[in-house]
Motif scaffolding. Structure first.
Motif, PDB file in Angstrom:
ATOM      1  N   ILE A 135       0.827  -1.219   0.000  1.00  0.00           N
ATOM      2  CA  ILE A 135       0.000   0.000   0.000  1.00  0.00           C
ATOM      3  C   ILE A 135       0.857   1.264   0.000  1.00  0.00           C
ATOM      4  N   GLN A 136       2.173   1.090   0.102  1.00  0.00           N
ATOM      5  CA  GLN A 136       3.046   2.259   0.110  1.00  0.00           C
ATOM      6  C   GLN A 136       3.757   2.405  -1.238  1.00  0.00           C
ATOM      7  N   LYS A 137       4.260   3.598  -1.471  1.00  0.00           N
ATOM      8  CA  LYS A 137       5.031   3.855  -2.687  1.00  0.00           C
ATOM      9  C   LYS A 137       6.361   3.108  -2.606  1.00  0.00           C
ATOM     10  N   PRO A 138       6.918   2.741  -3.763  1.00  0.00           N
ATOM     11  CA  PRO A 138       8.213   2.055  -3.739  1.00  0.00           C
ATOM     12  C   PRO A 138       9.238   2.895  -2.970  1.00  0.00           C
ATOM     13  N   GLY A 139       9.956   2.257  -2.078  1.00  0.00           N
ATOM     14  CA  GLY A 139      10.973   2.958  -1.294  1.00  0.00           C
ATOM     15  C   GLY A 139      10.457   3.547   0.003  1.00  0.00           C
ATOM     16  N   ASP A 140       9.131   3.581   0.168  1.00  0.00           N
ATOM     17  CA  ASP A 140       8.565   4.168   1.389  1.00  0.00           C
ATOM     18  C   ASP A 140       8.471   3.160   2.534  1.00  0.00           C
ATOM     19  N   PHE A 141       8.718   1.898   2.223  1.00  0.00           N
ATOM     20  CA  PHE A 141       8.566   0.836   3.224  1.00  0.00           C
ATOM     21  C   PHE A 141       9.837   0.005   3.262  1.00  0.00           C
ATOM     22  N   LEU A 142      10.492  -0.007   4.394  1.00  0.00           N
ATOM     23  CA  LEU A 142      11.722  -0.789   4.543  1.00  0.00           C
ATOM     24  C   LEU A 142      11.504  -1.830   5.642  1.00  0.00           C
ATOM     25  N   GLU A 143      11.694  -3.082   5.260  1.00  0.00           N
ATOM     26  CA  GLU A 143      11.511  -4.160   6.226  1.00  0.00           C
ATOM     27  C   GLU A 143      12.829  -4.374   6.985  1.00  0.00           C
ATOM     28  N   VAL A 144      12.730  -4.388   8.296  1.00  0.00           N
ATOM     29  CA  VAL A 144      13.917  -4.550   9.146  1.00  0.00           C
ATOM     30  C   VAL A 144      13.724  -5.812   9.976  1.00  0.00           C
ATOM     31  N   HIS A 145      14.466  -6.855   9.633  1.00  0.00           N
ATOM     32  CA  HIS A 145      14.306  -8.131  10.331  1.00  0.00           C
ATOM     33  C   HIS A 145      15.243  -8.197  11.532  1.00  0.00           C
ATOM     34  N   LEU A 146      14.674  -8.330  12.701  1.00  0.00           N
ATOM     35  CA  LEU A 146      15.465  -8.540  13.910  1.00  0.00           C
ATOM     36  C   LEU A 146      15.699 -10.034  14.018  1.00  0.00           C
ATOM     37  N   ASP A 147      16.838 -10.445  13.518  1.00  0.00           N
ATOM     38  CA  ASP A 147      17.113 -11.846  13.216  1.00  0.00           C
ATOM     39  C   ASP A 147      17.852 -12.496  14.376  1.00  0.00           C
ATOM     40  N   VAL A 148      17.126 -13.237  15.155  1.00  0.00           N
ATOM     41  CA  VAL A 148      17.730 -13.910  16.307  1.00  0.00           C
ATOM     42  C   VAL A 148      16.900 -15.162  16.571  1.00  0.00           C
ATOM     43  N   ASP A 149      17.553 -16.232  16.979  1.00  0.00           N
ATOM     44  CA  ASP A 149      16.811 -17.497  17.082  1.00  0.00           C
ATOM     45  C   ASP A 149      15.925 -17.544  18.329  1.00  0.00           C
ATOM     46  N   VAL A 150      14.985 -18.467  18.272  1.00  0.00           N
ATOM     47  CA  VAL A 150      14.017 -18.591  19.362  1.00  0.00           C
ATOM     48  C   VAL A 150      14.726 -18.859  20.688  1.00  0.00           C
ATOM     49  N   ALA A 151      15.764 -19.697  20.654  1.00  0.00           N
ATOM     50  CA  ALA A 151      16.453 -20.068  21.899  1.00  0.00           C
ATOM     51  C   ALA A 151      16.995 -18.825  22.606  1.00  0.00           C
TER      52      ALA A 151
END
Lengths: 204, 204
Positions: free
Chosen positions: B124-140
Protein backbone atom coordinates in the motif's frame (compact mmCIF):
# COMPACT_ATOMS: atom_id res chain seq x y z
CA UNK A 1 25.91 -18.50 21.30
CA UNK A 2 23.38 -17.80 23.97
CA UNK A 3 25.80 -17.23 26.81
CA UNK A 4 28.05 -14.96 24.77
CA UNK A 5 25.43 -12.62 23.38
CA UNK A 6 25.11 -9.24 25.10
CA UNK A 7 21.62 -10.12 26.16
CA UNK A 8 21.49 -8.19 29.35
CA UNK A 9 22.33 -5.03 27.46
CA UNK A 10 19.31 -5.52 25.24
CA UNK A 11 17.11 -5.86 28.24
CA UNK A 12 18.53 -3.32 30.62
CA UNK A 13 19.72 -0.64 28.22
CA UNK A 14 17.06 2.02 28.62
CA UNK A 15 16.64 4.84 26.20
CA UNK A 16 15.26 8.18 27.08
CA UNK A 17 12.02 8.07 25.17
CA UNK A 18 11.60 11.07 22.89
CA UNK A 19 8.93 13.20 24.55
CA UNK A 20 6.16 15.48 23.34
CA UNK A 21 8.28 18.42 24.48
CA UNK A 22 11.24 17.18 22.44
CA UNK A 23 9.04 16.99 19.38
CA UNK A 24 7.55 20.43 19.95
CA UNK A 25 11.04 21.86 20.33
CA UNK A 26 12.20 20.27 17.10
CA UNK A 27 9.16 21.46 15.17
CA UNK A 28 8.89 24.89 16.75
CA UNK A 29 5.21 24.45 17.64
CA UNK A 30 2.86 22.19 19.57
CA UNK A 31 1.01 19.24 18.14
CA UNK A 32 -2.77 19.67 18.01
CA UNK A 33 -5.85 18.32 16.25
CA UNK A 34 -8.06 20.80 14.44
CA UNK A 35 -11.29 18.85 14.16
CA UNK A 36 -13.37 20.45 11.40
CA UNK A 37 -17.05 19.56 11.48
CA UNK A 38 -19.86 20.74 9.26
CA UNK A 39 -22.42 19.83 6.63
CA UNK A 40 -21.59 18.59 3.17
CA UNK A 41 -20.73 21.75 1.22
CA UNK A 42 -19.80 23.74 4.31
CA UNK A 43 -16.22 24.12 3.10
CA UNK A 44 -14.34 21.44 5.06
CA UNK A 45 -12.20 20.38 2.13
CA UNK A 46 -11.40 23.90 0.90
CA UNK A 47 -10.68 25.26 4.36
CA UNK A 48 -8.56 22.28 5.37
CA UNK A 49 -6.37 22.87 2.32
CA UNK A 50 -6.27 26.63 2.90
CA UNK A 51 -5.20 25.99 6.48
CA UNK A 52 -2.62 23.43 5.48
CA UNK A 53 -1.11 25.81 2.97
CA UNK A 54 -1.12 28.82 5.29
CA UNK A 55 0.38 26.84 8.18
CA UNK A 56 3.00 25.19 5.98
CA UNK A 57 3.97 28.62 4.70
CA UNK A 58 4.78 29.50 8.29
CA UNK A 59 6.91 26.38 8.76
CA UNK A 60 4.25 24.47 10.69
CA UNK A 61 4.23 20.68 10.23
CA UNK A 62 0.71 19.71 9.19
CA UNK A 63 -1.29 16.82 7.85
CA UNK A 64 -4.87 16.65 6.56
CA UNK A 65 -7.01 13.58 7.20
CA UNK A 66 -9.99 13.48 4.85
CA UNK A 67 -12.17 11.14 2.87
CA UNK A 68 -9.52 10.76 0.20
CA UNK A 69 -6.89 9.23 2.43
CA UNK A 70 -9.14 7.45 4.94
CA UNK A 71 -12.29 6.01 3.39
CA UNK A 72 -10.57 3.87 0.74
CA UNK A 73 -7.68 2.92 2.98
CA UNK A 74 -7.79 2.57 6.78
CA UNK A 75 -11.59 2.52 6.80
CA UNK A 76 -12.23 0.65 3.57
CA UNK A 77 -14.02 -2.08 5.54
CA UNK A 78 -16.65 0.35 6.82
CA UNK A 79 -19.95 1.30 5.25
CA UNK A 80 -22.54 3.88 6.23
CA UNK A 81 -24.61 2.15 8.88
CA UNK A 82 -24.81 4.04 12.17
CA UNK A 83 -22.35 1.58 13.77
CA UNK A 84 -19.92 1.93 10.87
CA UNK A 85 -20.15 5.73 10.91
CA UNK A 86 -19.31 5.72 14.59
CA UNK A 87 -16.40 3.33 14.03
CA UNK A 88 -15.22 5.53 11.12
CA UNK A 89 -15.00 8.56 13.40
CA UNK A 90 -13.52 6.50 16.23
CA UNK A 91 -10.58 5.37 14.10
CA UNK A 92 -10.04 8.83 12.65
CA UNK A 93 -9.96 10.17 16.20
CA UNK A 94 -7.33 7.59 17.15
CA UNK A 95 -5.15 8.41 14.15
CA UNK A 96 -5.48 12.12 14.92
CA UNK A 97 -4.38 11.38 18.48
CA UNK A 98 -1.28 9.53 17.27
CA UNK A 99 -0.34 12.26 14.80
CA UNK A 100 -0.88 14.95 17.43
CA UNK A 101 1.36 12.98 19.78
CA UNK A 102 3.90 12.92 16.92
CA UNK A 103 3.86 16.72 17.05
CA UNK A 104 1.87 17.52 13.93
CA UNK A 105 -0.94 20.01 13.49
CA UNK A 106 -3.55 17.52 12.27
CA UNK A 107 -6.53 18.84 10.35
CA UNK A 108 -9.48 16.44 10.06
CA UNK A 109 -12.15 17.17 7.48
CA UNK A 110 -15.20 14.97 8.06
CA UNK A 111 -18.88 15.83 8.48
CA UNK A 112 -18.81 13.98 11.85
CA UNK A 113 -22.48 14.83 12.52
CA UNK A 114 -22.84 13.18 15.93
CA UNK A 115 -21.91 15.04 19.08
CA UNK A 116 -21.13 11.82 20.95
CA UNK A 117 -18.63 10.71 18.29
CA UNK A 118 -16.84 14.06 18.37
CA UNK A 119 -16.83 14.08 22.16
CA UNK A 120 -15.19 10.67 22.14
CA UNK A 121 -12.53 11.89 19.72
CA UNK A 122 -11.90 14.75 22.14
CA UNK A 123 -11.93 12.56 25.24
CA UNK A 124 -9.05 10.35 24.11
CA UNK A 125 -6.73 13.34 23.74
CA UNK A 126 -4.98 15.41 26.37
CA UNK A 127 -6.68 18.69 27.36
CA UNK A 128 -5.86 21.30 24.75
CA UNK A 129 -4.81 18.77 22.12
CA UNK A 130 -8.22 18.73 20.44
CA UNK A 131 -9.85 21.86 19.05
CA UNK A 132 -13.30 21.63 17.54
CA UNK A 133 -13.80 23.90 14.54
CA UNK A 134 -17.42 24.30 13.51
CA UNK A 135 -17.99 25.30 9.91
CA UNK A 136 -21.22 27.04 10.69
CA UNK A 137 -23.43 27.56 7.66
CA UNK A 138 -27.05 26.68 7.10
CA UNK A 139 -28.30 23.79 5.02
CA UNK A 140 -29.86 26.13 2.44
CA UNK A 141 -26.49 27.72 1.67
CA UNK A 142 -24.77 24.35 1.43
CA UNK A 143 -27.55 23.05 -0.79
CA UNK A 144 -27.26 26.06 -3.08
CA UNK A 145 -23.56 25.28 -3.53
CA UNK A 146 -23.95 21.50 -3.88
CA UNK A 147 -20.60 21.14 -5.67
CA UNK A 148 -20.93 17.37 -6.02
CA UNK A 149 -24.67 17.29 -6.72
CA UNK A 150 -25.21 15.32 -3.53
CA UNK A 151 -28.06 17.43 -2.16
CA UNK A 152 -29.99 16.98 -5.40
CA UNK A 153 -29.57 13.23 -5.12
CA UNK A 154 -30.57 13.34 -1.46
CA UNK A 155 -33.72 15.35 -2.27
CA UNK A 156 -34.69 12.88 -4.98
CA UNK A 157 -34.29 10.05 -2.50
CA UNK A 158 -31.44 8.51 -4.43
CA UNK A 159 -29.14 9.02 -1.44
CA UNK A 160 -30.66 8.13 1.91
CA UNK A 161 -29.62 9.19 5.39
CA UNK A 162 -28.01 12.34 4.03
CA UNK A 163 -26.85 14.69 6.77
CA UNK A 164 -28.97 17.84 6.94
CA UNK A 165 -31.70 16.42 4.68
CA UNK A 166 -32.67 12.99 5.94
CA UNK A 167 -30.20 12.51 8.79
CA UNK A 168 -29.39 14.82 11.68
CA UNK A 169 -26.46 17.16 12.08
CA UNK A 170 -25.79 17.83 15.73
CA UNK A 171 -24.05 21.19 15.77
CA UNK A 172 -21.31 21.70 18.37
CA UNK A 173 -22.53 23.55 21.42
CA UNK A 174 -19.19 24.99 22.48
CA UNK A 175 -16.60 24.60 19.72
CA UNK A 176 -13.26 26.27 20.32
CA UNK A 177 -13.59 27.98 16.93
CA UNK A 178 -16.67 28.85 14.90
CA UNK A 179 -16.29 29.82 11.26
CA UNK A 180 -19.17 31.41 9.36
CA UNK A 181 -18.15 29.87 6.08
CA UNK A 182 -21.19 31.29 4.31
CA UNK A 183 -19.89 34.79 4.85
CA UNK A 184 -16.12 34.54 4.97
CA UNK A 185 -13.63 33.52 2.31
CA UNK A 186 -11.49 30.43 2.98
CA UNK A 187 -8.50 32.74 3.39
CA UNK A 188 -10.22 34.67 6.15
CA UNK A 189 -11.33 31.42 7.81
CA UNK A 190 -7.76 30.11 7.76
CA UNK A 191 -6.49 33.38 9.20
CA UNK A 192 -9.03 33.17 11.99
CA UNK A 193 -7.90 29.67 12.97
CA UNK A 194 -4.25 30.69 12.87
CA UNK A 195 -5.01 33.73 15.01
CA UNK A 196 -6.58 31.39 17.58
CA UNK A 197 -3.56 29.07 17.53
CA UNK A 198 -1.24 32.02 18.00
CA UNK A 199 -3.25 33.56 20.81
CA UNK A 200 -3.39 30.23 22.64
CA UNK A 201 0.34 29.59 22.31
CA UNK A 202 0.26 26.61 19.95
CA UNK A 203 2.60 28.14 17.43
CA UNK A 204 5.42 28.67 19.90
CA UNK B 1 -28.25 35.60 2.43
CA UNK B 2 -27.60 32.98 -0.15
CA UNK B 3 -27.13 35.30 -3.11
CA UNK B 4 -24.80 37.62 -1.24
CA UNK B 5 -22.43 35.04 0.17
CA UNK B 6 -19.14 34.54 -1.69
CA UNK B 7 -20.12 31.00 -2.43
CA UNK B 8 -18.40 30.64 -5.73
CA UNK B 9 -15.11 31.54 -4.10
CA UNK B 10 -15.49 28.63 -1.73
CA UNK B 11 -16.04 26.25 -4.57
CA UNK B 12 -13.58 27.44 -7.17
CA UNK B 13 -10.77 28.73 -5.00
CA UNK B 14 -8.15 26.01 -5.39
CA UNK B 15 -5.21 25.65 -3.10
CA UNK B 16 -1.90 24.21 -4.03
CA UNK B 17 -1.97 21.06 -1.96
CA UNK B 18 1.11 20.67 0.19
CA UNK B 19 3.12 17.88 -1.43
CA UNK B 20 5.40 15.14 -0.19
CA UNK B 21 8.32 17.14 -1.58
CA UNK B 22 7.22 20.21 0.38
CA UNK B 23 7.14 18.15 3.55
CA UNK B 24 10.54 16.56 2.89
CA UNK B 25 12.01 20.01 2.28
CA UNK B 26 10.58 21.37 5.52
CA UNK B 27 11.81 18.39 7.53
CA UNK B 28 15.18 17.98 5.82
CA UNK B 29 14.62 14.28 5.13
CA UNK B 30 12.24 11.88 3.42
CA UNK B 31 9.31 10.15 5.06
CA UNK B 32 9.69 6.39 5.34
CA UNK B 33 8.39 3.41 7.30
CA UNK B 34 10.92 1.23 9.11
CA UNK B 35 8.94 -1.94 9.64
CA UNK B 36 10.63 -3.90 12.42
CA UNK B 37 9.67 -7.58 12.55
CA UNK B 38 10.92 -10.31 14.84
CA UNK B 39 10.10 -12.71 17.64
CA UNK B 40 9.03 -11.70 21.13
CA UNK B 41 12.28 -10.78 22.87
CA UNK B 42 14.16 -10.06 19.65
CA UNK B 43 14.65 -6.43 20.66
CA UNK B 44 11.91 -4.58 18.75
CA UNK B 45 11.02 -2.30 21.61
CA UNK B 46 14.59 -1.51 22.65
CA UNK B 47 15.81 -0.98 19.11
CA UNK B 48 12.81 1.14 18.11
CA UNK B 49 13.58 3.47 21.03
CA UNK B 50 17.32 3.46 20.28
CA UNK B 51 16.53 4.36 16.69
CA UNK B 52 14.06 7.05 17.67
CA UNK B 53 16.58 8.63 20.00
CA UNK B 54 19.47 8.45 17.55
CA UNK B 55 17.38 9.85 14.68
CA UNK B 56 15.88 12.60 16.82
CA UNK B 57 19.39 13.57 17.88
CA UNK B 58 20.09 14.20 14.22
CA UNK B 59 17.01 16.35 13.80
CA UNK B 60 14.96 13.63 12.08
CA UNK B 61 11.20 13.71 12.73
CA UNK B 62 10.22 10.26 13.99
CA UNK B 63 7.36 8.37 15.55
CA UNK B 64 7.19 4.88 17.02
CA UNK B 65 4.06 2.77 16.62
CA UNK B 66 4.01 -0.10 19.10
CA UNK B 67 1.73 -2.14 21.29
CA UNK B 68 1.54 0.63 23.87
CA UNK B 69 -0.04 3.19 21.57
CA UNK B 70 -1.99 0.86 19.25
CA UNK B 71 -3.40 -2.19 21.04
CA UNK B 72 -5.38 -0.32 23.69
CA UNK B 73 -6.40 2.48 21.37
CA UNK B 74 -6.93 2.20 17.60
CA UNK B 75 -7.04 -1.60 17.76
CA UNK B 76 -8.74 -2.05 21.10
CA UNK B 77 -11.61 -3.85 19.36
CA UNK B 78 -9.29 -6.59 18.08
CA UNK B 79 -8.31 -9.84 19.76
CA UNK B 80 -5.82 -12.52 18.79
CA UNK B 81 -7.72 -14.68 16.34
CA UNK B 82 -6.00 -15.07 12.96
CA UNK B 83 -8.49 -12.64 11.39
CA UNK B 84 -7.96 -10.08 14.14
CA UNK B 85 -4.17 -10.39 13.93
CA UNK B 86 -4.34 -9.72 10.21
CA UNK B 87 -6.65 -6.73 10.74
CA UNK B 88 -4.30 -5.48 13.47
CA UNK B 89 -1.36 -5.42 11.07
CA UNK B 90 -3.53 -4.02 8.24
CA UNK B 91 -4.51 -0.97 10.29
CA UNK B 92 -0.97 -0.43 11.55
CA UNK B 93 0.19 -0.54 7.95
CA UNK B 94 -2.39 2.08 6.99
CA UNK B 95 -1.39 4.39 9.85
CA UNK B 96 2.28 3.94 8.91
CA UNK B 97 1.38 4.90 5.34
CA UNK B 98 -0.36 8.10 6.49
CA UNK B 99 2.50 9.09 8.78
CA UNK B 100 5.04 8.38 6.07
CA UNK B 101 3.01 10.54 3.71
CA UNK B 102 3.12 13.20 6.43
CA UNK B 103 6.92 13.10 6.12
CA UNK B 104 7.82 11.24 9.30
CA UNK B 105 10.28 8.41 9.77
CA UNK B 106 7.82 5.92 11.22
CA UNK B 107 9.18 2.99 13.21
CA UNK B 108 6.75 0.12 13.75
CA UNK B 109 7.55 -2.46 16.42
CA UNK B 110 5.28 -5.48 16.10
CA UNK B 111 6.06 -9.19 15.81
CA UNK B 112 4.06 -9.24 12.53
CA UNK B 113 4.80 -12.94 12.01
CA UNK B 114 2.99 -13.45 8.71
CA UNK B 115 4.71 -12.70 5.42
CA UNK B 116 1.42 -11.95 3.68
CA UNK B 117 0.48 -9.32 6.24
CA UNK B 118 3.86 -7.59 5.93
CA UNK B 119 3.69 -7.75 2.16
CA UNK B 120 0.31 -6.06 2.25
CA UNK B 121 1.68 -3.31 4.48
CA UNK B 122 4.44 -2.85 1.90
CA UNK B 123 2.11 -2.99 -1.10
CA UNK B 124 0.00 0.00 0.00
CA UNK B 125 3.05 2.26 0.11
CA UNK B 126 5.03 3.86 -2.69
CA UNK B 127 8.21 2.06 -3.74
CA UNK B 128 10.97 2.96 -1.29
CA UNK B 129 8.57 4.17 1.39
CA UNK B 130 8.57 0.84 3.22
CA UNK B 131 11.72 -0.79 4.54
CA UNK B 132 11.51 -4.16 6.23
CA UNK B 133 13.92 -4.55 9.15
CA UNK B 134 14.31 -8.13 10.33
CA UNK B 135 15.46 -8.54 13.91
CA UNK B 136 17.11 -11.85 13.22
CA UNK B 137 17.73 -13.91 16.31
CA UNK B 138 16.81 -17.50 17.08
CA UNK B 139 14.02 -18.59 19.36
CA UNK B 140 16.45 -20.07 21.90
CA UNK B 141 18.12 -16.71 22.44
CA UNK B 142 14.80 -14.90 22.75
CA UNK B 143 13.56 -17.54 25.14
CA UNK B 144 16.68 -17.20 27.28
CA UNK B 145 15.99 -13.46 27.58
CA UNK B 146 12.23 -13.78 28.14
CA UNK B 147 12.02 -10.34 29.79
CA UNK B 148 8.26 -10.57 30.31
CA UNK B 149 8.15 -14.27 31.18
CA UNK B 150 6.01 -14.93 28.12
CA UNK B 151 8.00 -17.87 26.80
CA UNK B 152 7.69 -19.63 30.13
CA UNK B 153 3.94 -19.14 30.03
CA UNK B 154 3.85 -20.34 26.43
CA UNK B 155 5.83 -23.48 27.30
CA UNK B 156 3.48 -24.25 30.16
CA UNK B 157 0.54 -23.92 27.81
CA UNK B 158 -0.86 -20.96 29.67
CA UNK B 159 -0.44 -18.82 26.53
CA UNK B 160 -1.51 -20.49 23.32
CA UNK B 161 -0.61 -19.63 19.73
CA UNK B 162 2.64 -18.04 20.88
CA UNK B 163 4.86 -17.04 17.97
CA UNK B 164 7.97 -19.23 17.77
CA UNK B 165 6.62 -21.82 20.19
CA UNK B 166 3.11 -22.79 19.18
CA UNK B 167 2.54 -20.44 16.21
CA UNK B 168 4.74 -19.82 13.18
CA UNK B 169 7.09 -16.94 12.54
CA UNK B 170 7.60 -16.47 8.82
CA UNK B 171 11.00 -14.80 8.54
CA UNK B 172 11.41 -12.19 5.80
CA UNK B 173 13.10 -13.59 2.71
CA UNK B 174 14.54 -10.33 1.44
CA UNK B 175 14.33 -7.62 4.09
CA UNK B 176 16.03 -4.34 3.26
CA UNK B 177 17.89 -4.55 6.57
CA UNK B 178 18.79 -7.54 8.70
CA UNK B 179 19.97 -7.00 12.27
CA UNK B 180 21.57 -9.82 14.24
CA UNK B 181 20.20 -8.60 17.53
CA UNK B 182 21.64 -11.58 19.37
CA UNK B 183 25.16 -10.38 18.62
CA UNK B 184 24.96 -6.60 18.33
CA UNK B 185 24.09 -3.98 20.91
CA UNK B 186 21.02 -1.82 20.30
CA UNK B 187 23.36 1.10 19.63
CA UNK B 188 25.13 -0.78 16.87
CA UNK B 189 21.79 -1.92 15.43
CA UNK B 190 20.54 1.67 15.34
CA UNK B 191 23.76 2.82 13.68
CA UNK B 192 23.38 0.14 11.03
CA UNK B 193 19.85 1.29 10.17
CA UNK B 194 20.93 4.92 10.05
CA UNK B 195 23.87 4.00 7.80
CA UNK B 196 21.37 2.38 5.42
CA UNK B 197 19.11 5.43 5.44
CA UNK B 198 22.06 7.67 4.73
CA UNK B 199 23.45 5.52 1.95
CA UNK B 200 20.03 5.35 0.27
CA UNK B 201 19.46 9.09 0.45
CA UNK B 202 16.60 9.17 2.94
CA UNK B 203 18.29 11.59 5.30
CA UNK B 204 18.70 14.30 2.67
Amino acid sequence: MRSEAPKSKNITWHFGKVTRDDRAKMKGHKGVTLWLTGLSGSGKSTISRALEEALSGRGVHTYVLDGDNIRHHLNRDLGFTPADRTENIRRIGEVARLMTDAGLVVITAFISPYRADRERARSIQKPGDFLEVHLDVDVATCESRDPKGLYARARSGEIQNFTGISAPYEAPEAPEIRLSTGEMTPEVCAEQVIAYLEAEGYLG
